[in-house]
Design a protein around this motif. Structure first.
Motif, PDB file in Angstrom:
ATOM      1  N   GLU A 198       0.844  -1.205   0.000  1.00  0.00           N
ATOM      2  CA  GLU A 198       0.000   0.000   0.000  1.00  0.00           C
ATOM      3  C   GLU A 198       0.872   1.244   0.000  1.00  0.00           C
ATOM      4  OE1 GLU A 198      -2.758   0.008   3.272  1.00  0.00           O
ATOM      5  OE2 GLU A 198      -3.110  -2.140   3.014  1.00  0.00           O
ATOM      6  N   ALA A 199       0.280   2.335  -0.432  1.00  0.00           N
ATOM      7  CA  ALA A 199       1.013   3.602  -0.468  1.00  0.00           C
ATOM      8  C   ALA A 199       1.136   4.172   0.946  1.00  0.00           C
ATOM      9  CB  ALA A 199       0.298   4.593  -1.369  1.00  0.00           C
ATOM     10  N   GLY A 200       2.201   4.937   1.157  1.00  0.00           N
ATOM     11  CA  GLY A 200       2.325   5.716   2.383  1.00  0.00           C
ATOM     12  C   GLY A 200       2.641   4.933   3.637  1.00  0.00           C
ATOM     13  N   LYS A 201       3.430   3.872   3.512  1.00  0.00           N
ATOM     14  CA  LYS A 201       3.844   3.113   4.694  1.00  0.00           C
ATOM     15  C   LYS A 201       5.351   2.895   4.655  1.00  0.00           C
ATOM     16  CE  LYS A 201      -0.303   0.446   5.722  1.00  0.00           C
ATOM     17  NZ  LYS A 201      -0.862  -0.906   5.887  1.00  0.00           N
ATOM     18  N   ILE A 202       5.904   2.556   5.813  1.00  0.00           N
ATOM     19  CA  ILE A 202       7.328   2.210   5.873  1.00  0.00           C
ATOM     20  C   ILE A 202       7.438   0.688   5.962  1.00  0.00           C
ATOM     21  CG2 ILE A 202       9.500   2.459   7.120  1.00  0.00           C
ATOM     22  CD1 ILE A 202       8.595   5.133   8.143  1.00  0.00           C
ATOM     23  N   TYR A 203       8.097   0.109   4.975  1.00  0.00           N
ATOM     24  CA  TYR A 203       8.230  -1.338   4.900  1.00  0.00           C
ATOM     25  C   TYR A 203       9.669  -1.754   5.212  1.00  0.00           C
ATOM     26  CZ  TYR A 203       3.792  -1.177   2.404  1.00  0.00           C
ATOM     27  OH  TYR A 203       2.491  -0.962   2.062  1.00  0.00           O
ATOM     28  N   GLY A 204       9.801  -2.879   5.865  1.00  0.00           N
ATOM     29  CA  GLY A 204      11.116  -3.488   6.035  1.00  0.00           C
ATOM     30  C   GLY A 204      11.212  -4.651   5.065  1.00  0.00           C
ATOM     31  N   LEU A 205      12.306  -4.691   4.321  1.00  0.00           N
ATOM     32  CA  LEU A 205      12.534  -5.820   3.411  1.00  0.00           C
ATOM     33  C   LEU A 205      13.675  -6.633   3.992  1.00  0.00           C
ATOM     34  CD1 LEU A 205      12.038  -7.324   0.736  1.00  0.00           C
ATOM     35  CD2 LEU A 205      13.641  -5.726  -0.351  1.00  0.00           C
ATOM     36  N   LEU A 206      13.359  -7.832   4.429  1.00  0.00           N
ATOM     37  CA  LEU A 206      14.345  -8.659   5.122  1.00  0.00           C
ATOM     38  C   LEU A 206      14.634  -9.919   4.323  1.00  0.00           C
ATOM     39  CD1 LEU A 206      12.878  -8.475   8.763  1.00  0.00           C
ATOM     40  CD2 LEU A 206      14.349  -6.825   7.589  1.00  0.00           C
ATOM     41  N   GLY A 207      15.829 -10.400   4.466  1.00  0.00           N
ATOM     42  CA  GLY A 207      16.213 -11.644   3.806  1.00  0.00           C
ATOM     43  C   GLY A 207      17.674 -11.907   4.094  1.00  0.00           C
ATOM     44  N   ARG A 208      18.047 -13.169   4.011  1.00  0.00           N
ATOM     45  CA  ARG A 208      19.467 -13.505   4.231  1.00  0.00           C
ATOM     46  C   ARG A 208      20.285 -13.032   3.034  1.00  0.00           C
ATOM     47  NH1 ARG A 208      19.473 -18.004   8.183  1.00  0.00           N
ATOM     48  NH2 ARG A 208      21.566 -18.521   7.480  1.00  0.00           N
ATOM     49  N   ASN A 209      21.584 -13.114   3.119  1.00  0.00           N
ATOM     50  CA  ASN A 209      22.438 -12.737   1.987  1.00  0.00           C
ATOM     51  C   ASN A 209      22.071 -13.576   0.765  1.00  0.00           C
ATOM     52  OD1 ASN A 209      23.929 -10.890   3.465  1.00  0.00           O
ATOM     53  ND2 ASN A 209      25.366 -12.440   4.184  1.00  0.00           N
ATOM     54  N   PRO A 238       6.226  -9.284  23.329  1.00  0.00           N
ATOM     55  CA  PRO A 238       6.225  -9.652  21.904  1.00  0.00           C
ATOM     56  C   PRO A 238       7.575 -10.237  21.501  1.00  0.00           C
ATOM     57  CG  PRO A 238       6.411  -7.276  22.154  1.00  0.00           C
ATOM     58  CD  PRO A 238       6.198  -7.832  23.515  1.00  0.00           C
ATOM     59  N   VAL A 239       7.544 -11.022  20.436  1.00  0.00           N
ATOM     60  CA  VAL A 239       8.779 -11.646  19.959  1.00  0.00           C
ATOM     61  C   VAL A 239       9.641 -10.602  19.255  1.00  0.00           C
ATOM     62  CG1 VAL A 239       7.827 -12.327  17.713  1.00  0.00           C
ATOM     63  CG2 VAL A 239       9.661 -13.661  18.745  1.00  0.00           C
ATOM     64  N   GLY A 240      10.952 -10.742  19.397  1.00  0.00           N
ATOM     65  CA  GLY A 240      11.858  -9.852  18.674  1.00  0.00           C
ATOM     66  C   GLY A 240      11.854 -10.205  17.189  1.00  0.00           C
ATOM     67  N   LEU A 241      11.791  -9.184  16.353  1.00  0.00           N
ATOM     68  CA  LEU A 241      11.698  -9.421  14.908  1.00  0.00           C
ATOM     69  C   LEU A 241      12.912 -10.189  14.393  1.00  0.00           C
ATOM     70  CD1 LEU A 241       9.993  -8.904  12.397  1.00  0.00           C
ATOM     71  CD2 LEU A 241      11.179  -6.731  12.113  1.00  0.00           C
ATOM     72  N   GLN A 242      14.066  -9.863  14.946  1.00  0.00           N
ATOM     73  CA  GLN A 242      15.281 -10.525  14.453  1.00  0.00           C
ATOM     74  C   GLN A 242      15.267 -12.006  14.796  1.00  0.00           C
ATOM     75  OE1 GLN A 242      18.979  -8.465  14.146  1.00  0.00           O
ATOM     76  NE2 GLN A 242      19.942  -9.939  15.518  1.00  0.00           N
ATOM     77  N   ASP A 243      14.856 -12.334  16.031  1.00  0.00           N
ATOM     78  CA  ASP A 243      14.789 -13.754  16.415  1.00  0.00           C
ATOM     79  C   ASP A 243      13.807 -14.501  15.523  1.00  0.00           C
ATOM     80  OD1 ASP A 243      16.630 -13.503  18.436  1.00  0.00           O
ATOM     81  OD2 ASP A 243      15.129 -12.996  19.947  1.00  0.00           O
ATOM     82  N   LEU A 244      12.676 -13.856  15.253  1.00  0.00           N
ATOM     83  CA  LEU A 244      11.666 -14.507  14.415  1.00  0.00           C
ATOM     84  C   LEU A 244      12.192 -14.696  12.989  1.00  0.00           C
ATOM     85  CD1 LEU A 244       8.748 -15.522  14.514  1.00  0.00           C
ATOM     86  CD2 LEU A 244       8.040 -13.291  13.686  1.00  0.00           C
ATOM     87  N   PHE A 245      12.875 -13.667  12.491  1.00  0.00           N
ATOM     88  CA  PHE A 245      13.441 -13.742  11.140  1.00  0.00           C
ATOM     89  C   PHE A 245      14.440 -14.897  11.037  1.00  0.00           C
ATOM     90  CE2 PHE A 245      17.212 -12.546   8.630  1.00  0.00           C
ATOM     91  CZ  PHE A 245      16.663 -12.588   7.364  1.00  0.00           C
ATOM     92  N   ILE A 246      15.283 -15.006  12.068  1.00  0.00           N
ATOM     93  CA  ILE A 246      16.272 -16.098  12.060  1.00  0.00           C
ATOM     94  C   ILE A 246      15.554 -17.444  12.028  1.00  0.00           C
ATOM     95  CG2 ILE A 246      18.062 -17.239  13.448  1.00  0.00           C
ATOM     96  CD1 ILE A 246      18.806 -14.379  14.466  1.00  0.00           C
ATOM     97  N   HIS A 247      14.499 -17.549  12.811  1.00  0.00           N
ATOM     98  CA  HIS A 247      13.741 -18.798  12.854  1.00  0.00           C
ATOM     99  C   HIS A 247      13.077 -19.095  11.504  1.00  0.00           C
ATOM    100  CE1 HIS A 247      10.933 -21.857  14.142  1.00  0.00           C
ATOM    101  NE2 HIS A 247       9.922 -21.083  13.774  1.00  0.00           N
TER     102      HIS A 247
END
Lengths: 290, 252
Positions: free
Chosen positions: A28-39, A272-281
């Motif tokens: 959607e327009a007008g939001k801040i998105y995080g784009l995450l992914g491993r190398n 709440p769960v930490g985003l980084q821990d969840l991403f790693i999982h």
């Protein structure tokens, strides 16, 4: 006006290798998105398609509802700032800033104000800048672009912690002042988590998850309390930390009501769960293999 | 690039083309001035020991062809990532470069032609012969009108070299390790036409203009038409490479 992003069946191949495969994505327009992914997951490839740096092998890339490829009214309002920026190293910092005026919306006054704030030496050649200052110059040109879709791809690399903090705050201030669509691609997940409204995770060229930040945080929990009590819950921990008799664990599943009651009775705090821990999982290859 | 003052979208390609020309001329003004000084001073130094029978400016003007090819190729190689990252489309960049090529060739061609005429006057004042090395024999360029006609071809030649440089520059960006190989077909064609036009060896590896001797008898009109067609073909090939060129990934 800020831009929406729509990808339909998008693939990108480098020779025989799939960088992205069959991506469908709506932002959607007008939001801040995080784009995450491993190398090597495909983050930069995805951003390159959105900025028309590359043409997809298959599928449609729409920005602001229109195809972005060779569309001057659209690409002139899209900014992708890559690590270190795309500059001519023989140019001075001032010349790089002035070159931004190719964009009709570029705010030179704002860029010069930021350059002063971040101690950028205007007369210095780009090739003589430190890595951190070069990153700052890239960030300044991205912010001053006043684009409707602004993307920063690991632009913070080389910046020290206070500079990164100042950059995030400036980004947020600019966003509040002039709502537009922002995509931050980064490995410093916990550092930017508080700024994000939605998160997109790509893994091995495919879209793994796209949800708002609360949904991600609700996918698991962090439990902190007396170590024995935490252990007694018998939960599978993604990550754990121990300090004296206190233990903190992160779990990837939402807690059911009985578990919450037991935890509360044992004096365990649930967060709440930490985003980084969840991403790693979520991107753990062993998890997917299982 | 200085003082662009935010460009308007539909016309920014033309403003950029004109801007590239003025910035390039400004950037290389000392180079051009040095060529002028050297070409005009050298005959006076050589005249202390030898008769002057050959135009020094002719060599400077011919070196300008290589210079032009390096300018267009180098500019395009650098501009592709910079301009596309700044929100320019490839088509806009191609139009800007096309305009840059025409304006640059006209400007440098005017300097080359004016230099020849000025040199002719200077040589006449000193009683020297104003000639060129025409395939191992010194041939006088001729009257002022003939010198002007001789020099009038420079804009076209510069344009051909500009297009050739742009093609190789675009190819070198697109195919990092192999793009320069386009020199192999491009160089003989450009050199041969250059050779044929003036019946002289171009500055550089003259053997590459081996076809020039064969087509030199076709008549100047046909050779000029061939030069125009070559410039168009080279520009079209550069456009084709540029129009869907991907930006390279950044290296750590």
């Amino acid at each position: 006006m800020s831009f929406t992003v729509n990808l339909r069946g998008v693939s990108l191949r480098y020779g025989s290798e799939d960088a992205l495969a069959d991506i469908d994505l709506d932002l959607e327009a007008g939001k801040i998105y995080g784009l995450l992914g491993r190398n090597g997951a495909g983050k930069t490839s995805l951003l390159s398609l959105l900025a028309a740096f590359r043409k997809p092998t298959a599928g449609d890339v729409l920005v602001g509802g229109e195809p972005v490829w060779e569309n001057a009214p659209i690409v002139s309002r899209v900014a992708l700032i890559r690590e270190g920026g795309d500059f001519d190293d023989s140019d001075s910092v001032k010349a790089v800033i002035e070159a931004g005026q190719i964009r009709p919306s570029f705010d030179t006054e704002y860029a010069l104000k930021l350059a002063e704030r971040f101690d950028l030496p205007l007369k210095k050649k780009v090739r003589d800048l430190s890595r951190g200052k070069r990153s700052v110059l890239a960030a300044v040109t991205g912010l001053a672009a006043r684009a409707e879709l602004t993307m920063f791809d690991e632009v913070h690399l080389g910046m020290d912690a206070p500079t990164r903090d100042a950059f995030y705050k400036e980004l947020l201030a600019e966003y509040m002042d002039r709502p537009h669509t922002v995509i931050l691609s980064t490995h410093l997940i916990d550092e930017v988590a508080n700024y994000l409204e939605e998160v997109v995770i790509v893994d091995r060229g495919r879209l793994l998850r796209h949800a708002d930040i609360e949904a991600f945080q609700g996918m698991g929990a962090t439990l902190t309390g007396p170590a024995d009590a935490v252990d007694a819950l018998g939960l599978a921990a993604l990550a754990e930390q121990r300090l004296g008799g206190t233990k903190s664990i992160t779990v990837a599943d939402a807690l059911d009501a009985p578990t919450r009651e037991r935890a509360a009775a044992a004096g365990i705090e649930i967060g709440p769960v930490g985003l980084q821990d969840l991403f790693i999982h979520l991107t753990d290859p062993e998890r997917k293999a299982a | 690039m200085t003082a662009l003052a935010n460009l308007r979208l539909p016309t920014r390609r033309y403003a950029l083309g004109a801007g590239f020309t003025t910035e390039a001329l400004k950037f290389f003004k000392y180079w051009i001035a040095a060529a002028l000084v050297l070409a005009f001073a050298l005959p006076f130094a050589v005249a202390q020991w030898n008769d002057i029978t050959i135009s020094a400016w002719y060599y400077a003007a011919n070196a300008g062809k290589w210079f032009t090819a390096f300018v267009s190729g180098g500019f395009l190689f650098v501009l592709v990532p910079n301009m596309i990252a700044t929100g320019l489309t490839r088509r806009e960049l191609a139009v800007s470069m096309g305009l840059f090529g025409v304006l640059w060739s006209l400007a440098l061609g005017a300097i080359a032609c004016a230099g020849l005429l000025a040199e002719r006057a200077s040589y006449a004042a000193m009683g020297w012969s104003h000639g060129i090395d025409a395939n191992d024999a010194i041939a006088p360029i001729g009257s002022a009108a003939e010198t002007a006609a001789f020099g009038a071809h420079y804009p076209l030649l510069y344009l051909v070299y500009f297009a050739a440089g742009a093609l190789v520059g675009a190819a070198s960006y697109r195919w990092e390790s192999a793009g320069w190989l386009l020199l192999v077909p491009v160089l003989p064609v450009v050199f041969s036409l250059d050779n044929a036009l003036y019946d002289t060896k171009p500055v550089g590896p003259g053997w590459a203009g081996f076809l020039g001797g064969l087509i030199g008898d076709w008549g100047r009109g046909l050779i000029i038409a061939l030069l125009l067609a070559t410039a168009a073909a080279l520009a079209a090939a550069a456009y084709r490479i540029l129009i869907d060129i991907p930006l390279r990934a950044k290296k750590a």
